[in-house]
Design an enzyme around this catalytic site. Structure first.
Site, PDB file in Angstrom:
ATOM      1  N   PHE A 387     -18.559  -2.070 -26.047  1.00  0.00           N
ATOM      2  CA  PHE A 387     -19.735  -1.409 -26.597  1.00  0.00           C
ATOM      3  C   PHE A 387     -20.225  -1.940 -27.765  1.00  0.00           C
ATOM      4  CE2 PHE A 387     -16.278   2.032 -28.103  1.00  0.00           C
ATOM      5  CZ  PHE A 387     -15.922   1.237 -29.119  1.00  0.00           C
ATOM      6  N   GLU A 388     -21.357  -1.369 -28.197  1.00  0.00           N
ATOM      7  CA  GLU A 388     -22.403  -1.728 -29.111  1.00  0.00           C
ATOM      8  C   GLU A 388     -22.784  -3.244 -29.016  1.00  0.00           C
ATOM      9  OE1 GLU A 388     -23.645   0.199 -30.789  1.00  0.00           O
ATOM     10  OE2 GLU A 388     -22.350   1.898 -31.692  1.00  0.00           O
ATOM     11  N   GLY A 389     -22.950  -3.610 -27.892  1.00  0.00           N
ATOM     12  CA  GLY A 389     -23.204  -5.134 -27.686  1.00  0.00           C
ATOM     13  C   GLY A 389     -21.955  -5.768 -27.177  1.00  0.00           C
TER      14      GLY A 389
END
Length: 404
Positions: A387-389
């Site tokens: 997550f968050e890239g």
């Protein structure tokens, strides 16, 4: 066996207030988080449970709004102070630390891109400790490829142009229709920082909105059944002609992509700090176990092979912490930090995966059981690389910076 996760970590703060905040955080963690985490995560794995009471406690302590402006109820703290608080929370309860980071991410667009009137109208609630936000960016078919989003906001009558008033209108200015996926706090949030397409213009077709949690037409899918972070409820958010006033559009129409990318730079640091705290806790358990567990008449820590493994894990944790703090100090100085945020997220989350994996190895069969927390740490670490890239996206960001 007792563990003092991250209590011995040496920390430096730019002001004495940072040390006071750390002391407060450790007090809250010891009293409210650490005693509850195991039971809460186990219960949440069997069905939906959300630690609303914990977020309220953190909110009353002022720990949900540390990096935001004091004049609107924030803590006015440097990012390096805020991130070390996040790390400390993560050392006890990763789901809650992720939630703190997500909440800060939801307020970032208003803090950074909102008009004075929007900051005055929205931030006091966001930063009060009584509200919790969700961040609506990803979609079922638009994860790493944000530009592929299909959720759309269309004009609905004259409404308000959103320029410089308190946001009160007779008619909504937009209606949002679409779906967002993998949204933390979905169904529990008081507002949804939502990105939706307002045109098909390449690079300028997305806008940012703050959608009230009780808006008509807003509904949610079933909670995702995840391998870890069970108290971080994740659901699909469904927008069925959800009315949103234009005064809740942050920035200009079509400015959503740069707002989202700027927010993600800050959010990646939050995840890096949380991953570091998780890795620190796994290391602490491994060290304590290695010093107490005896085989062949001596503690296993006296075996050089295991001692060198512990040294490598210590170096990984310290390297992760140094990376996120360097990026935070650049941010605090007003300098570009996107590349450094990507590096910090990459290093810290890869470190968390490695440290939690090897901590299980140090404990042997015991590490594979729920009698020790390292198996939970291992399950929680994996998603930090996603997550968050994803970390593949971080490498893409870093390589583009390096190659110009």
């Amino acid at each position: 066996m007792t563990y003092s996760a991250s209590m011995a970590v040496q920390r430096l703060f730019p002001t004495d207030e940072g040390h006071d905040l750390l002391d407060l955080t450790r007090e809250v963690v010891a009293k409210e988080l650490r005693p509850k985490v195991d039971a809460a995560e186990a219960a949440a794995a069997l069905g939906e449970e959300f630690p609303t009471d914990i977020f309220r406690i953190l909110g009353r302590a002022g720990l949900l709004s540390l990096p935001h402006p004091e004049e609107f109820g924030g803590g006015g703290q440097p990012y390096e102070v805020y991130l070390q608080v996040v790390e400390e929370i993560a050392s006890a309860w990763m789901s809650v630390a992720v939630g703190v980071s997500v909440h800060s991410l939801t307020a970032f667009p208003v803090t950074t891109f909102g008009s004075p009137a929007q900051r005055e109208a929205l931030l006091p609630g966001m930063l009060s400790g009584h509200q919790l936000g969700a961040y609506g960016l990803s979609e079922p078919l638009a994860g790493s490829d944000v530009a592929a989003m299909t959720t759309r906001a269309t004009r609905d009558g004259a409404g308000d142009d959103g320029a410089g008033d308190d946001g009160a209108t007779d008619d909504p200015a937009y209606r949002i229709r679409g779906r967002k996926a993998w949204i933390s706090h979905a169904g529990h949030a008081d507002y949804y920082t939502t990105f939706a397409r307002t045109s098909d213009a390449r690079g300028r077709g997305i806008s940012c909105f703050i959608v009230p949690g009780d808006a008509p037409g807003l509904s949610f899918g079933a909670p995702e059944k995840k391998m870890g972070l069970h108290c971080d409820t994740v659901r699909e958010v469904i927008y069925e002609d959800v009315p949103v006033d234009a005064a809740r559009r942050i920035g200009d129409e079509g400015q959503g992509m740069p707002i989202a990318l700027a927010a993600l730079d800050a959010g990646r640091l939050g995840i890096a700090a949380a991953a570091t705290g998780l890795a620190q806790s796994a290391l602490d358990v491994a060290v304590a176990y290695a010093k107490e567990r005896e085989q062949f008449g001596r503690a296993i820590a006296s075996n050089q092979g295991l001692a060198f493994l512990i040294a490598d894990l210590e170096a990984a944790v310290l390297g992760a912490r140094a990376a996120y703090l360097f990026a935070a100090r650049l941010k605090d100085a007003g300098r570009p930090y996107g590349k450094e945020a990507a590096v910090a997220k990459l290093l810290a989350t890869d470190a968390a995966m490695r440290v939690t994996t090897d901590a299980i190895q140090v404990l042997g069969g015991a590490g594979y059981t729920q009698d020790f927390p390292v198996e939970r740490y291992f399950r929680e670490a994996k998603v930090t690389q996603i997550f968050e890239g994803t970390n593949q996206i971080q490498r893409l960001v870093i390589s583009r910076h390096a190659l110009g």
